[in-house]
Scaffold this active site. Structure first.
Site, PDB file in Angstrom:
ATOM      1  CB  SER A 224     -31.760  32.463-100.482  1.00 32.67           C
ATOM      2  OG  SER A 224     -31.350  31.467 -99.450  1.00 32.67           O
ATOM      3  CB  ALA A 225     -30.106  32.969 -95.431  1.00 31.86           C
TER       4      ALA A 225
ATOM      5  CE1 TYR B 236     -32.866  28.887-104.355  1.00 34.47           C
ATOM      6  CE2 TYR B 236     -31.815  29.051-102.107  1.00 34.47           C
ATOM      7  CZ  TYR B 236     -32.539  29.226-103.084  1.00 34.47           C
ATOM      8  OH  TYR B 236     -33.879  30.146-102.514  1.00 34.47           O
TER       9      TYR B 236
ATOM     10  CD  GLU C 172     -40.913  17.657 -98.139  1.00 28.38           C
ATOM     11  OE1 GLU C 172     -40.763  16.450 -97.792  1.00 28.38           O
ATOM     12  OE2 GLU C 172     -41.082  17.887 -99.390  1.00 28.38           O
TER      13      GLU C 172
ATOM     14  CB  ALA D 258     -36.550  22.112 -91.558  1.00 32.64           C
TER      15      ALA D 258
ATOM     16  CD  GLN E  17     -29.243  19.539 -88.269  1.00 34.88           C
ATOM     17  OE1 GLN E  17     -28.691  19.038 -87.175  1.00 34.88           O
ATOM     18  NE2 GLN E  17     -29.849  18.945 -89.143  1.00 34.88           N
ATOM     19  CB  THR E  18     -28.719  26.601 -84.751  1.00 37.50           C
ATOM     20  OG1 THR E  18     -27.463  26.990 -85.260  1.00 37.50           O
ATOM     21  CG2 THR E  18     -28.298  25.632 -83.316  1.00 37.50           C
ATOM     22  NE  ARG E  19     -30.102  25.662 -91.898  1.00 38.44           N
ATOM     23  CZ  ARG E  19     -29.137  24.854 -91.486  1.00 38.44           C
ATOM     24  NH1 ARG E  19     -28.411  25.122 -90.255  1.00 38.44           N
ATOM     25  NH2 ARG E  19     -28.542  24.299 -92.171  1.00 38.44           N
TER      26      ARG E  19
END
Length: 342
Positions: free
Chosen positions: A120-121, A151, A193, A195, A222-224
């Site tokens: 995972s990132a 995590y 769940e 985003a 916030q950015t993704r």
């Protein structure tokens, strides 16, 4: 590998695992063992042409049974969810280390040819993710280590386990760092769940109820980046059968704010909502994006599904799930409440 060689998909009852099994079947594989801890009626996708097994892969004996005669292992099994889950269940997330450890041991004993691990990132150093205008994260940015607590540490440790089983025991391991996978046939309510699914559900709920407002976790800035599931399963296959030994990013490089994510889903639904912001809710790092230089150089490819296109498909699926589960809401506003671009 032949189409009849046994493939184990661990975590097959989950979102990505279910899509991976479907993809393997589409590609003609005829000998698939699908394993998940959940009862079969709780799996997101179940296929009759597959050996479906309910087992807790934190237990070594279950891993030994699952890996028996397998040629390839895909480890997608983990106790995880969206940010609300992983920030409040760190110990449960860490216990997933037992799954990967015991699967690696079992794969070595069974003579497995290739072993894929879904990382995972969240392994990336938090210091590099403080600004919403984030510089895309390169694979080397995982060190010096300061991952997501719980995590992220489990994922980073398990990456190292894969490396050392490759170096010490000759087990061919491949590791991909997923960046926010989304799409149909996944969790869309209940607290686990992520985003995109949560925003789709909230917009659907607001539309059908006539209460045109939405609660957003954090300030919305916030950015993704978000990767559509079809790109994910294609990338898994390419990486597993590549010569890439080091962990590699598997994610979209299309950066969006959470407010921008809401904008897209509102447009799909044909509605504008009043927004309220919960600054006390879990929101994760301020900015995260995938640097795809390595995957472009090594595979000549990167995930390319536009976020708007993937969200349209996801919204439509969640809409149908929502009105099936809550038929009164569906009747109150009717199917016309869904507007998905052609």
């Amino acid at each position: 590998m032949t189409k009849n060689d046994l493939i184990l998909v661990a975590g097959a009852g989950g979102f990505i695992g279910g899509h991976l099994v479907a993809d393997l079947l589409r590609r003609g594989h005829t000998n698939i063992r699908a394993v998940d801890v959940k009862p079969l009626d709780e799996w997101f996708q179940v296929f009759d042409r597959v050996e479906n097994v309910t087992a807790d892969l934190k237990e070594k004996d279950h891993c030994l049974n699952a890996c028996r005669e397998a040629a390839e292992v895909y480890n997608l099994a983990a106790d995880m969810g969206g940010m609300g889950f992983i920030e409040n269940n760190k110990a449960l997330c860490m216990l997933s280390v037992l799954i990967n450890t015991h699967l690696l041991m079992a794969a070595r004993e069974a003579g497995v040819k290739r072993y894929f691990y879904a990382s995972s990132a969240c392994v990336y150093n938090a210091e590099k993710q403080k600004d919403p205008r984030v510089v895309p994260l390169k694979e080397a940015d995982a060190y010096p280590a300061m991952p997501e607590d719980g995590y992220g540490w489990e994922k980073l440790f398990s990456e190292r386990m894969c490396r050392h089983f490759r170096e010490d025991f000759g087990l061919t391991t491949r590791v991909a760092r997923f960046h926010n996978v989304y799409g149909p046939h996944g969790t869309w309510e209940g607290g686990r769940e992520k985003a995109p699914a949560a925003i789709c559900r909230k917009v659907i709920q607001a539309k059908l109820s006539g209460r045109h407002e939405i609660d957003i976790w954090g300030d919305g800035n916030q950015t993704r980046s978000f990767m559509y599931i079809d790109d994910c399963v294609y990338g898994i296959d390419r990486i597993t059968h590549s010569d890439i030994e080091e962990p590699i990013n598997l994610g979209s490089s299309e950066l969006v704010t959470i407010n921008g994510l809401v904008d897209i889903v509102e447009d799909i639904a044909g509605v504008k909502l009043r927004r309220t912001y919960d600054l006390s809710a879990p929101k994760g790092v301020n900015g995260r994006n995938s640097d795809n230089s390595m995957i472009q150089a090594r595979l000549g490819w990167e995930p390319s599904t536009r976020l708007a296109d993937g969200l349209a498909k996801t919204y439509e699926w969640i809409y149908d799930e929502y009105v099936t589960k809550y038929p009164t809401a569906g009747r109150a506003r009717g199917k016309a409440a869904r507007r998905v671009p052609a």
